[in-house]
Each structure stands twice: as structure tokens, then as C-alpha cells.
Design a protein around this motif. Structure first.
Motif, PDB file in Angstrom:
ATOM      1  N   ARG A 232       7.076  -5.275 -31.715  1.00 27.87           N
ATOM      2  CA  ARG A 232       7.703  -5.474 -33.024  1.00 27.87           C
ATOM      3  C   ARG A 232       6.668  -5.690 -34.125  1.00 27.87           C
ATOM      4  O   ARG A 232       6.859  -5.264 -35.268  1.00 27.87           O
ATOM      5  CB  ARG A 232       8.682  -6.652 -32.984  1.00 27.87           C
ATOM      6  CG  ARG A 232       9.907  -6.360 -32.148  1.00 27.87           C
ATOM      7  CD  ARG A 232      10.961  -7.451 -32.198  1.00 27.87           C
ATOM      8  NE  ARG A 232      10.549  -8.659 -31.481  1.00 27.87           N
ATOM      9  CZ  ARG A 232      10.299  -9.828 -32.060  1.00 27.87           C
ATOM     10  NH1 ARG A 232      10.453  -9.988 -33.360  1.00 27.87           N
ATOM     11  NH2 ARG A 232       9.938 -10.868 -31.338  1.00 27.87           N
TER      12      ARG A 232
ATOM     13  N   GLN B 254       5.114  -9.866 -24.935  1.00 30.66           N
ATOM     14  CA  GLN B 254       4.901  -8.417 -24.868  1.00 30.66           C
ATOM     15  C   GLN B 254       5.834  -7.691 -25.830  1.00 30.66           C
ATOM     16  O   GLN B 254       5.412  -6.801 -26.575  1.00 30.66           O
ATOM     17  CB  GLN B 254       5.118  -7.911 -23.441  1.00 30.66           C
ATOM     18  CG  GLN B 254       4.067  -8.398 -22.473  1.00 30.66           C
ATOM     19  CD  GLN B 254       4.449  -8.207 -21.010  1.00 30.66           C
ATOM     20  OE1 GLN B 254       5.622  -8.160 -20.649  1.00 30.66           O
ATOM     21  NE2 GLN B 254       3.446  -8.111 -20.156  1.00 30.66           N
ATOM     22  N   ASP B 255       7.095  -8.084 -25.828  1.00 36.61           N
ATOM     23  CA  ASP B 255       8.083  -7.475 -26.725  1.00 36.61           C
ATOM     24  C   ASP B 255       7.732  -7.743 -28.191  1.00 36.61           C
ATOM     25  O   ASP B 255       7.892  -6.873 -29.047  1.00 36.61           O
ATOM     26  CB  ASP B 255       9.486  -8.014 -26.435  1.00 36.61           C
ATOM     27  CG  ASP B 255      10.003  -7.610 -25.064  1.00 36.61           C
ATOM     28  OD1 ASP B 255       9.445  -6.675 -24.441  1.00 36.61           O
ATOM     29  OD2 ASP B 255      10.975  -8.256 -24.597  1.00 36.61           O
ATOM     30  N   GLN B 256       7.245  -8.933 -28.457  1.00 30.13           N
ATOM     31  CA  GLN B 256       6.893  -9.300 -29.834  1.00 30.13           C
ATOM     32  C   GLN B 256       5.759  -8.421 -30.358  1.00 30.13           C
ATOM     33  O   GLN B 256       5.773  -8.000 -31.515  1.00 30.13           O
ATOM     34  CB  GLN B 256       6.499 -10.781 -29.891  1.00 30.13           C
ATOM     35  CG  GLN B 256       6.278 -11.319 -31.282  1.00 30.13           C
ATOM     36  CD  GLN B 256       5.846 -12.770 -31.241  1.00 30.13           C
ATOM     37  OE1 GLN B 256       4.790 -13.098 -30.699  1.00 30.13           O
ATOM     38  NE2 GLN B 256       6.676 -13.635 -31.802  1.00 30.13           N
TER      39      GLN B 256
ATOM     40  N   HIS C  72      15.412 -12.793 -32.367  1.00 35.33           N
ATOM     41  CA  HIS C  72      14.777 -12.305 -31.134  1.00 35.33           C
ATOM     42  C   HIS C  72      14.486 -13.411 -30.127  1.00 35.33           C
ATOM     43  O   HIS C  72      14.243 -13.132 -28.956  1.00 35.33           O
ATOM     44  CB  HIS C  72      13.487 -11.541 -31.462  1.00 35.33           C
ATOM     45  CG  HIS C  72      13.732 -10.244 -32.152  1.00 35.33           C
ATOM     46  ND1 HIS C  72      14.119  -9.105 -31.492  1.00 35.33           N
ATOM     47  CD2 HIS C  72      13.675  -9.914 -33.456  1.00 35.33           C
ATOM     48  CE1 HIS C  72      14.282  -8.125 -32.351  1.00 35.33           C
ATOM     49  NE2 HIS C  72      14.014  -8.596 -33.553  1.00 35.33           N
TER      50      HIS C  72
ATOM     51  N   THR D  84       7.030 -12.071 -21.092  1.00 34.71           N
ATOM     52  CA  THR D  84       7.792 -10.863 -21.431  1.00 34.71           C
ATOM     53  C   THR D  84       8.124 -10.844 -22.918  1.00 34.71           C
ATOM     54  O   THR D  84       8.002  -9.809 -23.589  1.00 34.71           O
ATOM     55  CB  THR D  84       9.084 -10.787 -20.592  1.00 34.71           C
ATOM     56  OG1 THR D  84       8.719 -10.701 -19.213  1.00 34.71           O
ATOM     57  CG2 THR D  84       9.930  -9.587 -20.967  1.00 34.71           C
ATOM     58  N   GLN D  85       8.509 -11.984 -23.463  1.00 36.85           N
ATOM     59  CA  GLN D  85       8.833 -12.063 -24.889  1.00 36.85           C
ATOM     60  C   GLN D  85       7.594 -11.845 -25.757  1.00 36.85           C
ATOM     61  O   GLN D  85       7.683 -11.247 -26.829  1.00 36.85           O
ATOM     62  CB  GLN D  85       9.504 -13.395 -25.205  1.00 36.85           C
ATOM     63  CG  GLN D  85      10.899 -13.487 -24.611  1.00 36.85           C
ATOM     64  CD  GLN D  85      11.473 -14.885 -24.672  1.00 36.85           C
ATOM     65  OE1 GLN D  85      10.763 -15.885 -24.575  1.00 36.85           O
ATOM     66  NE2 GLN D  85      12.790 -14.960 -24.829  1.00 36.85           N
TER      67      GLN D  85
END
Length: 156
Positions: free
Chosen positions: A101, A96-98, A63, A93-94
Motif C-alpha cells: 500500500r 508485508q501488506d502495508q 486496514h 503479514t500486515q
């Protein structure tokens, strides 16, 4: 993931994201005297270490780019940065995405024993709690650096 543990992640990450997003661009790469790193580095470090703790980055997780370990891993510093360094906005942004997950980590995975104890931690649940503690610590560093910059560098 366990609802209480996820709530801790959600709250801590929420505060971290709010503060990281509010840092003016001209402050993100200032390294005040007495500090080893910058706000930019702390943001990338939290992302990278959480990915290492919870998703086995870089061996088991694709990721994030592999160079994040050289940029933001333990013992690194911005003075040594070479090559492509992601922007604060990209890191936010990463993060937030993490968080999305993290919520998808199965409850049963939390009680799995680690192959080798880490800092006295023996289960994945304990490691996940360490990740929350780690992020909180770096949130404090982010606050301290921002406050110092506002009181010294910006006023001069």
C-alpha cells in the motif's frame, strides 16, 4: 510514491521483516530488564505508527483493527495488554501488506502540506521519511532485545 523514498521503505521494511520473522516464538514476548517493551510489541508498534503516519489510522484507514492503537501506540506496553492481541505472524503479514500500500501512495501526495506540523515536519514527504527513520530505530531495538535475550535469558 517517489522511487527513492520507496526504495528506502523497501530496504528498511525488508530488513525489519527478515529479523521479525526470524525471532523464535519463545523470545517474542520476553521483556528484558531495562527495556520497556518486547519484540512482539516493537513489531506491532512499527506497523501501527506507520499506518498512523501514512494512512491516517484509525480515522482514515480501516486496514488495521482499531485496538492496535491501545496495544501498540506511543506510550503503550505489553503489561497493559487486554483482549485480542495479534500474533507476531499476523503482524508480519500486515507489515508485508502495508508495504504494498505504501508503494501506491501517489507521488503528488508527498508534497502536500500537513494540516499541522508534526515534530517540525511540514510535508507528507517529510513525514514519510520520518516513518523510515522510526522503523530503523525500532529495528535496532529488536536487534538489541534479541541479542540480550540470547546472551542472558536463553543461556540461564
Amino acid at each position: 510514491m517517489n522511487q527513492y523514498l520507496y526504495k528506502q521503505f523497501e530496504m528498511t521494511r525488508g530488513f525489519f521483516l527478515k529479523n521479525a520473522s526470524a525471532v523464535p516464538a519463545e523470545m517474542a514476548d520476553v521483556q528484558p530488564e531495562g527495556f520497556n517493551n518486547t519484540i512482539h510489541w516493537h513489531i506491532g508498534h512499527v506497523l501501527t505508527v506507520t499506518e498512523q503516519f501514512l494512512f491516517g489510522f484509525p480515522k482514515k484507514s480501516a486496514h488495521l483493527p482499531e485496538n492496535y492503537v491501545e496495544l501498540f501506540g506511543k506510550g503503550t506496553k505489553p503489561a497493559d495488554w487486554k483482549g485480542n492481541v495479534p500474533s507476531v505472524e499476523e503482524l508480519v503479514t500486515q507489515l508485508q501488506d502495508q508495504l504494498v500500500r505504501i508503494k501506491d501512495i501517489p507521488e503528488e501526495a508527498l508534497d502536500e502540506k500537513l494540516k499541522k506540523p508534526f515534530l517540525g515536519l511540514e510535508t507528507f514527504r517529510e513525514l514519510a521519511n520520518m516513518a523510515v527513520f522510526h522503523e530503523s530505530n525500532h529495528l535496532g531495538q529488536l536487534h538489541a532485545i534479541k541479542l540480550l535475550i540470547e546472551r542472558t535469558v536463553v543461556k540461564n
